[in-house]
Motif scaffolding. Sequence first.
Motif, mmCIF file in Angstrom:
data_model
loop_
_atom_site.group_PDB
_atom_site.id
_atom_site.type_symbol
_atom_site.label_atom_id
_atom_site.label_comp_id
_atom_site.label_asym_id
_atom_site.label_seq_id
_atom_site.Cartn_x
_atom_site.Cartn_y
_atom_site.Cartn_z
ATOM 1 N N UNK A 130 33.060 41.338 41.459
ATOM 2 C CA UNK A 130 34.526 41.303 41.434
ATOM 3 C C UNK A 130 35.019 40.274 42.427
ATOM 4 N N UNK A 131 35.953 39.457 41.980
ATOM 5 C CA UNK A 131 36.622 38.528 42.878
ATOM 6 C C UNK A 131 38.121 38.714 42.644
ATOM 7 N N UNK A 132 38.898 39.052 43.681
ATOM 8 C CA UNK A 132 40.314 39.303 43.485
ATOM 9 C C UNK A 132 41.078 38.043 43.063
ATOM 10 N N UNK A 133 42.114 38.267 42.280
ATOM 11 C CA UNK A 133 43.006 37.184 41.884
ATOM 12 C C UNK A 133 44.293 37.232 42.692
ATOM 13 N N UNK A 134 45.204 36.336 42.383
ATOM 14 C CA UNK A 134 46.460 36.271 43.122
ATOM 15 C C UNK A 134 47.378 37.462 42.842
ATOM 16 N N UNK A 135 47.097 38.263 41.813
ATOM 17 C CA UNK A 135 47.870 39.472 41.538
ATOM 18 C C UNK A 135 47.142 40.736 41.998
ATOM 19 N N UNK A 157 35.188 32.021 40.398
ATOM 20 C CA UNK A 157 36.449 31.900 41.122
ATOM 21 C C UNK A 157 37.524 32.555 40.272
ATOM 22 N N UNK A 158 38.672 32.808 40.858
ATOM 23 C CA UNK A 158 39.788 33.240 40.016
ATOM 24 C C UNK A 158 40.475 32.007 39.444
ATOM 25 N N UNK A 216 24.353 33.930 42.143
ATOM 26 C CA UNK A 216 25.802 33.979 41.971
ATOM 27 C C UNK A 216 26.456 33.476 43.258
ATOM 28 N N UNK A 217 27.624 32.881 43.107
ATOM 29 C CA UNK A 217 28.389 32.454 44.278
ATOM 30 C C UNK A 217 29.865 32.631 43.962
ATOM 31 N N UNK A 218 30.593 33.252 44.866
ATOM 32 C CA UNK A 218 32.025 33.464 44.677
ATOM 33 C C UNK A 218 32.825 32.722 45.721
ATOM 34 N N UNK A 219 33.901 32.115 45.274
ATOM 35 C CA UNK A 219 34.832 31.416 46.171
ATOM 36 C C UNK A 219 36.220 32.019 46.004
ATOM 37 N N UNK A 220 36.924 32.257 47.100
ATOM 38 C CA UNK A 220 38.275 32.813 46.995
ATOM 39 C C UNK A 220 39.313 31.747 46.640
ATOM 40 N N UNK A 221 39.191 31.156 45.473
ATOM 41 C CA UNK A 221 40.177 30.185 44.990
ATOM 42 C C UNK A 221 41.268 30.987 44.292
ATOM 43 N N UNK A 222 42.247 31.428 45.070
ATOM 44 C CA UNK A 222 43.255 32.364 44.590
ATOM 45 C C UNK A 222 44.651 31.778 44.695
ATOM 46 N N UNK A 223 45.168 31.017 43.805
ATOM 47 C CA UNK A 223 44.432 30.410 42.709
ATOM 48 C C UNK A 223 43.855 29.045 43.057
#
Length: 185
Positions: A62-67, A124-125, A100-107
């Motif tokens: 899970x990676x959070x989005x801007x909402x 990313x989101x 796997x790699x996650x980046x907090x590009x929100x957005x």
Amino acid sequence: MKWITYRGKRIYAYSDTHGKHHILPANADVIICAGDIGLYTEEDSAAYMKRLRECPCPIIFFIPGNHDLFFDIEPARAMRLLPPNVYLLDGACTYGGIHFYGLPAVPWLHAEVILPMGIDILVTHGAPKGYLDEGRGCPLLTQAIQETPPQLQIFGHIHSAHGELQDDKLGTRFINVSCYELLSS
């Protein structure tokens, strides 16, 4: 939402449900949620995490989005809500031989980043500029991907640009898994 087969694993990826939750598959090896589920409050977050806990998939990234504001406003409390099968993807994680790699590009990213070598799936989101983004993606994300291309880049945010695109020069498959328009129709 999109089914992806990668290295023999059945991966189900989605984003941008904005409160219009759908049934999660019982037969996925990995689920990727690229944000904008609509987790505005602790109650929203707890209810959604309960749904994820009940999902039989062994791991959900899970990676959070801007909402998904509760993760921004109360990050420590939000982290306590994550069930054991849900991994907040912020950095590197290897599962089933897949990196796997996650980046907090929100957005968007707000500073240049350097991706590590050997990423199989970047999540990313936000969208990278120039790839299924209707011209509204993040140029810093595109720059990072061009310097160290992953095999797959999974994202959402731009609802009407869902789909996939192969960049043969980079060797990267870009997949916008936004399902907002699919759930709204």
